[in-house]
Enzyme design. Structure first.
Site, mmCIF file in Angstrom:
data_model
loop_
_atom_site.group_PDB
_atom_site.id
_atom_site.type_symbol
_atom_site.label_atom_id
_atom_site.label_comp_id
_atom_site.label_asym_id
_atom_site.label_seq_id
_atom_site.Cartn_x
_atom_site.Cartn_y
_atom_site.Cartn_z
ATOM 1 N N ASN A 198 0.713 -1.556 -0.258
ATOM 2 C CA ASN A 198 -0.079 -0.131 -0.487
ATOM 3 C C ASN A 198 1.460 1.708 -0.206
ATOM 4 O O ASN A 198 1.753 1.325 0.753
ATOM 5 C CB ASN A 198 -0.888 -0.044 0.999
ATOM 6 C CG ASN A 198 -0.631 -0.270 3.227
ATOM 7 O OD1 ASN A 198 1.142 -0.214 3.151
ATOM 8 N ND2 ASN A 198 -0.772 0.528 3.033
ATOM 9 N N ILE A 199 0.429 2.281 -0.827
ATOM 10 C CA ILE A 199 1.218 3.448 -1.280
ATOM 11 C C ILE A 199 0.503 4.803 -0.090
ATOM 12 O O ILE A 199 -0.624 4.910 -1.502
ATOM 13 C CB ILE A 199 1.788 3.673 -2.726
ATOM 14 C CG1 ILE A 199 2.947 2.376 -2.662
ATOM 15 C CG2 ILE A 199 2.164 4.758 -2.139
ATOM 16 C CD1 ILE A 199 3.049 2.204 -3.509
ATOM 17 N N GLU A 200 0.683 5.202 0.593
ATOM 18 C CA GLU A 200 -0.475 7.191 1.055
ATOM 19 C C GLU A 200 -0.155 7.763 0.307
ATOM 20 O O GLU A 200 0.913 8.017 0.230
ATOM 21 C CB GLU A 200 -0.799 6.693 2.273
ATOM 22 C CG GLU A 200 -1.182 4.727 2.893
ATOM 23 C CD GLU A 200 -1.485 4.539 4.446
ATOM 24 O OE1 GLU A 200 -1.123 5.672 5.110
ATOM 25 O OE2 GLU A 200 -2.042 3.784 5.225
ATOM 26 N N CYS A 228 -3.966 0.293 -2.665
ATOM 27 C CA CYS A 228 -3.952 -0.353 -1.601
ATOM 28 C C CYS A 228 -2.437 -1.287 -2.075
ATOM 29 O O CYS A 228 -2.592 -1.409 -3.336
ATOM 30 C CB CYS A 228 -5.022 -1.308 -1.917
ATOM 31 S SG CYS A 228 -6.589 -0.451 -1.239
ATOM 32 N N GLU A 239 -3.196 -5.123 -3.433
ATOM 33 C CA GLU A 239 -3.696 -5.509 -4.248
ATOM 34 C C GLU A 239 -3.492 -4.524 -5.332
ATOM 35 O O GLU A 239 -3.061 -5.074 -6.833
ATOM 36 C CB GLU A 239 -5.255 -5.906 -3.661
ATOM 37 C CG GLU A 239 -5.359 -6.555 -3.124
ATOM 38 C CD GLU A 239 -5.957 -5.757 -1.214
ATOM 39 O OE1 GLU A 239 -4.609 -4.709 -1.340
ATOM 40 O OE2 GLU A 239 -5.894 -6.333 0.187
HETATM 41 N N1 THU Z 1 -5.507 -1.003 2.368
HETATM 42 C C1 THU Z 1 -4.751 -2.166 1.819
HETATM 43 O O1 THU Z 1 -3.310 -2.536 1.109
HETATM 44 N N2 THU Z 1 -5.124 -3.515 1.205
HETATM 45 C C2 THU Z 1 -6.298 -3.947 1.450
HETATM 46 O O2 THU Z 1 -7.207 -4.669 1.629
HETATM 47 C C3 THU Z 1 -7.474 -2.405 3.044
HETATM 48 C C4 THU Z 1 -6.609 -1.452 3.344
HETATM 49 C C5 THU Z 1 -4.519 0.109 2.808
HETATM 50 C C6 THU Z 1 -5.140 1.124 2.766
HETATM 51 C C7 THU Z 1 -4.762 2.528 3.038
HETATM 52 O O3 THU Z 1 -3.024 2.445 3.239
HETATM 53 C C8 THU Z 1 -4.207 1.555 4.564
HETATM 54 O O4 THU Z 1 -4.417 -0.161 4.305
HETATM 55 C C9 THU Z 1 -4.918 1.845 5.636
HETATM 56 O O5 THU Z 1 -6.717 1.922 5.208
#
Ligand code: THU
Length: 136
Positions: free
Chosen positions: A43-45, A54, A56
């Site tokens: 995941n990359i915010e 996300c 995935e």
């Molecule tokens: N996130 C994912 O990468 N995959 C998931 O299945 C659920 C949520 C990430 C998005 C965000 O960066 C962090 O988790 C919190 O929601």
């Protein structure tokens, strides 16, 4: 299933790449193609929040950009930074992305460790979905 052990370990390793300074929730994913190749993602915010991607989708978009179109399974490993491993199921947006490229029997492995995981199919996690066939 031992069959998915390697994929689970790749997802756990990919989690280390997570850029999640805002949520502190680190996620890794490892996507297996029908041809046996693996593409990983994390995941990359973003400071603007909305552009967060996300794990995935990072894995799917990397694979699709490399020309892959046929997938058999994905392993996902997500839990808080420094926290105890837990099960994190794919969000709705990621399930929809899976529906674009995968058959209903696509395997989704949610891992909290090499030997601790839950297995679902896309059919189970996104029933009655809208997909490419609806536009044909
Ligand atoms: N996130 C994912 O990468 N995959 C998931 O299945 C659920 C949520 C990430 C998005 C965000 O960066 C962090 O988790 C919190 O929601």
């Amino acid at each position: 299933m031992q069959k998915y052990k390697d994929l689970i370990n790749k997802a756990i390793a990919a989690r280390e790449g997570s850029y999640s300074p805002y949520s502190g929730f680190m996620v890794g994913a490892a996507l297996l193609t029908s041809g046996g190749k693996t593409y990983c993602g994390c995941n990359i915010e973003n400071a603007a929040f909305t552009p967060a991607n996300c794990a995935e989708r990072t894995a799917f978009f990397t694979a699709v950009a490399a020309g892959e179109r046929d997938f058999s399974a994905i392993a996902v490993a997500g839990w808080p930074k420094g926290g105890a491993p837990g099960f994190a199921f794919p969000c709705g947006v990621c399930r929809q992305v899976m529906a674009e490229f995968c058959r209903p029997d696509f395997v989704i492995i949610i891992a909290a460790g090499e030997d601790e995981y839950k297995i679902s199919s896309l059919r189970e996690l996104l029933p009655e979905s809208f997909g490419p066939a609806d536009l044909a």
